[in-house]
Design a protein around this motif. Structure first.
Motif, PDB file in Angstrom:
ATOM      1  N   SER A 346       0.829  -1.202   0.000  1.00  0.00           N
ATOM      2  CA  SER A 346       0.000   0.000   0.000  1.00  0.00           C
ATOM      3  C   SER A 346       0.864   1.254   0.000  1.00  0.00           C
ATOM      4  CB  SER A 346      -0.928  -0.020   1.219  1.00  0.00           C
ATOM      5  OG  SER A 346      -1.860   1.020   1.169  1.00  0.00           O
ATOM      6  N   ALA A 347       1.893   1.255   0.819  1.00  0.00           N
ATOM      7  CA  ALA A 347       2.802   2.407   0.877  1.00  0.00           C
ATOM      8  C   ALA A 347       3.501   2.617  -0.459  1.00  0.00           C
ATOM      9  CB  ALA A 347       3.817   2.208   1.988  1.00  0.00           C
ATOM     10  N   ALA A 348       3.890   1.520  -1.104  1.00  0.00           N
ATOM     11  CA  ALA A 348       4.556   1.634  -2.401  1.00  0.00           C
ATOM     12  C   ALA A 348       3.610   2.212  -3.454  1.00  0.00           C
ATOM     13  CB  ALA A 348       5.066   0.263  -2.841  1.00  0.00           C
ATOM     14  N   ALA A 349       2.328   1.809  -3.400  1.00  0.00           N
ATOM     15  CA  ALA A 349       1.350   2.340  -4.350  1.00  0.00           C
ATOM     16  C   ALA A 349       1.149   3.833  -4.140  1.00  0.00           C
ATOM     17  CB  ALA A 349       0.030   1.601  -4.206  1.00  0.00           C
ATOM     18  N   ILE A 350       1.090   4.243  -2.876  1.00  0.00           N
ATOM     19  CA  ILE A 350       0.921   5.657  -2.564  1.00  0.00           C
ATOM     20  C   ILE A 350       2.128   6.461  -3.059  1.00  0.00           C
ATOM     21  CG2 ILE A 350       0.782   7.325  -0.667  1.00  0.00           C
ATOM     22  CD1 ILE A 350      -0.864   5.172   0.843  1.00  0.00           C
ATOM     23  N   TYR A 397      -8.586   8.048  -4.554  1.00  0.00           N
ATOM     24  CA  TYR A 397      -7.676   9.064  -4.021  1.00  0.00           C
ATOM     25  C   TYR A 397      -8.312  10.029  -3.010  1.00  0.00           C
ATOM     26  CZ  TYR A 397      -4.648   7.337  -7.663  1.00  0.00           C
ATOM     27  OH  TYR A 397      -3.892   6.524  -8.449  1.00  0.00           O
ATOM     28  N   VAL A 398      -9.613   9.974  -2.832  1.00  0.00           N
ATOM     29  CA  VAL A 398     -10.238  10.759  -1.768  1.00  0.00           C
ATOM     30  C   VAL A 398     -10.486   9.809  -0.602  1.00  0.00           C
ATOM     31  CG1 VAL A 398     -12.208  12.155  -1.078  1.00  0.00           C
ATOM     32  CG2 VAL A 398     -11.283  12.364  -3.394  1.00  0.00           C
ATOM     33  N   GLU A 399      -9.696   9.927   0.431  1.00  0.00           N
ATOM     34  CA  GLU A 399      -9.771   9.012   1.563  1.00  0.00           C
ATOM     35  C   GLU A 399     -10.364   9.751   2.759  1.00  0.00           C
ATOM     36  OE1 GLU A 399     -10.147   5.689   2.601  1.00  0.00           O
ATOM     37  OE2 GLU A 399      -8.566   5.595   1.091  1.00  0.00           O
ATOM     38  N   PRO A 400     -11.633   9.464   3.118  1.00  0.00           N
ATOM     39  CA  PRO A 400     -12.252  10.182   4.234  1.00  0.00           C
ATOM     40  C   PRO A 400     -11.490   9.965   5.547  1.00  0.00           C
ATOM     41  CG  PRO A 400     -13.901   8.971   2.966  1.00  0.00           C
ATOM     42  CD  PRO A 400     -12.561   8.510   2.490  1.00  0.00           C
TER      43      PRO A 400
END
Length: 548
Positions: A346-350, A397-400
């Motif tokens: 997940s961090a790599a994708a971000i 990309y919109v993470e509440p």
């Protein structure tokens, strides 16, 4: 209330006991007594420009407040215009009551204006659709409508009234508002699920909309944190674990679902959004075992047999499952390597997205818009998606940062929800930012209701990703046939000028460096404001499913 003058007074008085504060409607003579009742009961009347927006607003009210929503539609075309809104509420499990006008009983069968038998249209997409039996029973009928809508599994109810019945004198109805008794889950079923967790090495927990609607978000988060389970949100499950939470691995969603050996799906159907419930199986590995947790037995999957299932109030389900896991000796340490793998992916994708989120590409890449928006959104912002390709990026990309702050059309996929949802969000969250993310195709369905925002002084920021096409159709048609038809829209169409003509504000943005300043102007304006952004028509959201 004072002694009612007519049956409309009684209907509104009963509605208020179920928490209704706003009646969403479009004016029609068949329902005048309901308006008069709202005036007598000091209930807000919010009138729209298309009946679909009234129902969408009522549905969004229910989803944001977790109380019923109310839409009032006049007879005939007023009611048929609301069908898509009711269908959306049905698929979302939203407790909405739609009250409709109906030609007079005294003229029934004579060809009165807009005479139509409405309930048969709604029977497949409601929990209950019926006609009130008369002015003396109107209180009981309205009470039954609301009780049915809020009982598990929640959903819409349609009730229409003959016009002459609404105008007739009626007696007050003593309403005892009853909250549905929580449904207790089966303890043996929970024990079986706990055993599956004890055996698993690569579990994933999916949190869906009904976790929020059942007010189970805190206990669900506590359960995930206690057992260190990787979490992927779905629908209004977004925000239960806030952006940046260490267990939130939705950016590694593909890997998680492909390599999991156990997937626990809570509060959402095993539909196309979740691969119909088929997970795992990568590189010859067996399919993952699936557990389905739902708020009512009717919601448990029938198209595939889960390895475990439990139905009940989802707070009680998670409490009971936590107890069962403790008794089964479930150890969170068992999942640590798996969680680390997903967190790193997940961090790599971000990190890999950083360049496009700040890209100066001309034409504008849609991701640049979300990169700029992320810098502005407050923790309590309500984000609303209404569109196809452009809104797909929003889902990624919109993470509440808080639960209950995300709205999209849901599994029915009906475009045109946005303006109605925005009205409801502004009323439900008066001090929060409200941002509506529109595809240019979706904008065409309901943009006239900016007039409603202006008239009722409901400031909303609208961002239109304008690529001049129906992107979800054009690119697939090109791939399948080498050509496309019926997929073109006017490039850089001035939707912002529609907003300004209706009394709001707006501007067209073609330079990526102007996106951030334009968004700040929009949020600072205090009026309905559109930032109409021309995006690259060659860019398509990378899809892995068609939903068919």
């Amino acid at each position: 209330m004072e002694s009612p003058k007519h049956a409309g007074d009684v209907a509104v008085a009963v509605s208020k006991t179920y928490g209704i504060e706003t009646m969403f409607t479009l004016s029609g003579g068949h329902v005048f007594p309901l308006y008069d009742g709202a005036v007598h009961e000091d209930m807000r009347i919010l009138d729209v420009r298309h009946e679909q927006s009234a129902v969408f607003a009522a549905e969004a009210t229910a989803r944001l407040t977790r109380r019923p929503g109310l839409a009032v539609l006049t007879a005939g075309p007023g009611i048929t215009n609301g069908v898509s809104g009711v269908a959306t509420a049905h698929f979302n499990g939203s407790p909405v009551v739609v009250m409709g006008g109906r030609a007079p009983q005294s003229r029934w069968g004579s060809g009165a204006l807009q005479e139509m038998d409405h309930p048969p249209l709604f029977t497949p997409i409601t929990k209950l659709a019926f006609t009130g039996s008369g002015p003396d029973s109107i209180g009981q009928d309205v009470e039954m409508a609301f009780r049915t809508a809020i009982a598990p599994h929640r959903g819409p109810v349609f009730l229409d009234f003959h016009m002459d019945h609404l105008f007739a004198p009626a007696t007050p109805h003593a309403t005892e508002t009853l909250t549905p008794s929580p449904l207790e889950p089966d303890t043996d079923a929970l024990a079986g699920i706990a055993r599956l967790l004890a055996e698993a090495e690569r579990p994933v927990l999916v949190l869906g909309s009904d976790v929020w609607m059942d007010r189970a978000e805190e206990v669900a988060r506590s359960f995930a944190e206690e057992y260190r389970l990787p979490v992927i949100p779905n629908g209004q499950g977004r925000g239960i674990l806030p952006a940046g939470h260490e267990l939130l691995v939705n950016r590694a969603r593909g890997m998680a679902f492909a390599q999991a050996d156990l997937v626990i799906v809570a509060g959402t159907p095993l539909d196309f959004r979740l691969g119909y419930g088929w997970f795992g199986g990568k590189d010859g590995a067996p399919l993952a075992k699936v557990v389905h947790l739902a708020d009512a037995p009717s919601q448990i999957s029938t198209h595939m047999k889960p390895a475990g299932a439990a139905a009940g109030d989802l707070s009680l389900v998670f409490w009971g499952l936590g107890t069962a896991c403790a008794e089964a000796g479930v150890s969170p340490a068992r999942y640590a390597p798996w969680l680390t793998t997903l967190a790193e992916a997940s961090a790599a994708a971000i990190a890999g997205d950083a360049e496009l989120l700040a890209a100066d590409a001309d034409p504008i890449h849609p991701m640049r818009i979300y990169g700029e928006l992320g810098k502005i959104l407050a923790d309590d912002a309500v984000a609303i998606g209404d569109g196809g390709d452009f809104v797909s990026y929003a889902g990624k990309y919109v993470e509440p940062r808080r639960a209950g702050n995300w709205l999209d059309p849901g599994p029915y996929g009906c475009l045109g929800t946005g303006l109605g949802y925005a009205m409801a969000a502004r009323l439900a969250r008066p001090s929060s930012q409200v941002v509506l993310l529109l595809g240019d195709g979706a904008a065409g369905f309901s943009l006239m209701d900016v007039d409603t925002l202006v008239r009722h002084r409901l400031p909303v920021v609208m961002i239109c990703g304008n690529n001049g096409m129906w992107g979800l159709e054009k690119h697939p048609m090109q791939m399948l046939y080498g050509y496309d038809v019926a997929a073109e829209l006017q490039p850089q169409c001035r939707y912002d000028q529609v907003v300004t003509a209706l009394g709001g504000g707006g501007e067209l943005v073609t330079d990526p460096s102007e996106i951030g300043p334009a968004l700040r102007r929009a949020f600072d304006s205090g009026v309905p404001y559109m930032v109409n952004i021309a995006t690259d028509p060659a860019v398509a959201y990378p899809r892995t499913t068609t939903g068919v």
